[in-house]
Design a protein around this motif. Structure first.
Motif, PDB file in Angstrom:
ATOM      1  N   LYS A 106       0.837  -1.207   0.000  1.00  0.00           N
ATOM      2  CA  LYS A 106       0.000   0.000   0.000  1.00  0.00           C
ATOM      3  C   LYS A 106       0.867   1.251   0.000  1.00  0.00           C
ATOM      4  CE  LYS A 106      -1.042  -0.185   5.022  1.00  0.00           C
ATOM      5  NZ  LYS A 106      -0.035   0.769   5.485  1.00  0.00           N
ATOM      6  N   GLU A 107       2.045   1.166   0.636  1.00  0.00           N
ATOM      7  CA  GLU A 107       2.962   2.304   0.654  1.00  0.00           C
ATOM      8  C   GLU A 107       3.526   2.590  -0.744  1.00  0.00           C
ATOM      9  OE1 GLU A 107       2.686   0.635   4.710  1.00  0.00           O
ATOM     10  OE2 GLU A 107       3.263  -0.284   2.804  1.00  0.00           O
ATOM     11  N   SER A 108       3.891   1.513  -1.454  1.00  0.00           N
ATOM     12  CA  SER A 108       4.427   1.721  -2.811  1.00  0.00           C
ATOM     13  C   SER A 108       3.326   2.179  -3.768  1.00  0.00           C
ATOM     14  CB  SER A 108       5.127   0.456  -3.331  1.00  0.00           C
ATOM     15  OG  SER A 108       4.217  -0.602  -3.554  1.00  0.00           O
ATOM     16  N   ASP A 109       2.092   1.736  -3.520  1.00  0.00           N
ATOM     17  CA  ASP A 109       0.953   2.210  -4.318  1.00  0.00           C
ATOM     18  C   ASP A 109       0.804   3.732  -4.168  1.00  0.00           C
ATOM     19  OD1 ASP A 109       0.360  -0.401  -5.000  1.00  0.00           O
ATOM     20  OD2 ASP A 109      -1.351  -0.579  -3.636  1.00  0.00           O
ATOM     21  N   GLU A 110       0.864   4.167  -2.912  1.00  0.00           N
ATOM     22  CA  GLU A 110       0.706   5.587  -2.608  1.00  0.00           C
ATOM     23  C   GLU A 110       1.876   6.402  -3.178  1.00  0.00           C
ATOM     24  OE1 GLU A 110       0.255   8.491   1.300  1.00  0.00           O
ATOM     25  OE2 GLU A 110       0.083   6.331   1.579  1.00  0.00           O
ATOM     26  N   MET A 111       3.082   5.876  -3.030  1.00  0.00           N
ATOM     27  CA  MET A 111       4.269   6.542  -3.565  1.00  0.00           C
ATOM     28  C   MET A 111       4.164   6.686  -5.078  1.00  0.00           C
ATOM     29  SD  MET A 111       8.266   5.325  -3.502  1.00  0.00           S
ATOM     30  CE  MET A 111       8.311   5.072  -1.742  1.00  0.00           C
ATOM     31  N   SER A 112       3.762   5.617  -5.739  1.00  0.00           N
ATOM     32  CA  SER A 112       3.628   5.623  -7.195  1.00  0.00           C
ATOM     33  C   SER A 112       2.633   6.690  -7.648  1.00  0.00           C
ATOM     34  CB  SER A 112       3.174   4.240  -7.680  1.00  0.00           C
ATOM     35  OG  SER A 112       2.910   4.252  -9.063  1.00  0.00           O
TER      36      SER A 112
END
Length: 195
Positions: A142-148
């Motif tokens: 979910k963190e990488s989703d948000e970062m992306s």
């Protein structure tokens, strides 16, 4: 004494050295963070060892990952990079690197540093996982989703969630060493001493 590593690291010496010295170590230097952004974008669709073997060539070709210089690359410079057989000659990725350098500088100006911006996605701390097997490690979070999503709104390219998660692993935003790996505890100690 034989050291137990993450299984992927024992496949070749390039991976082994990178695993033992860099992977998962928290990075807060903006130039180094930009380097990982560039390398992870070029790695898309390729193996990481391919990038490691060409890393020094990339460093020379892209002015030591100096975003100020890269942001000003001319069309002539882009075409010369396309002729450089020592790097991965993918025109889309080369052009994306120039665009990303420009976006990177805008973020530095807005937030004071890229470090301050990028680490917000893990609340300014390393996320410590407890994987027993390498197969359990996800390709995104979910963190990488948000970062992306955020990077894309800032104009970045080649920053899908899988690339962002690989970046998080490289920059020590997440500790994905398996619990049996000798670096699992070492990386945590590095992070704690960094606080």
């Amino acid at each position: 004494m034989v050291k137990t590593r993450c299984p992927w690291a024992d496949t070749n010496d390039w991976n082994k050295i990178y695993h033992d010295t860099e992977w998962g170590v928290p990075v807060h230097d903006d130039t180094k963070l930009f380097e990982f952004l560039v390398l992870d974008a070029f790695q898309a669709g390729l193996s990481w060892v391919t990038i490691l073997k060409k890393r020094e060539n990339f460093r020379k070709a892209f002015d030591h990952f100096n975003a100020n210089i890269i942001a000003s690359y001319t069309e002539d410079k882009i075409q010369s990079l396309m002729q450089n057989a020592n790097i991965i000659r993918n025109q889309m990725k080369i052009r994306a690197t120039v665009d990303n350098a420009q976006s990177f500088l805008q973020i530095q100006e807005k937030y004071g540093s890229f470090d301050k911006y990028i680490w917000q996605f893990t609340n300014y701390q390393t996320l410590v996982n407890s994987w027993i097997n390498q197969v359990n490690i996800p390709a995104s979070s979910k963190e990488s989703d948000e970062m992306s999503r955020s990077l894309k709104t800032h104009g970045f390219k080649f920053v899908g969630t899988t690339i962002c998660y690989a970046f998080m692993q490289a920059a020590g935003m997440v500790n994905d060493h398996t619990i049996h790996c000798f670096r699992y505890q070492e990386v945590q100690q590095i992070h704690q001493s960094d606080l």
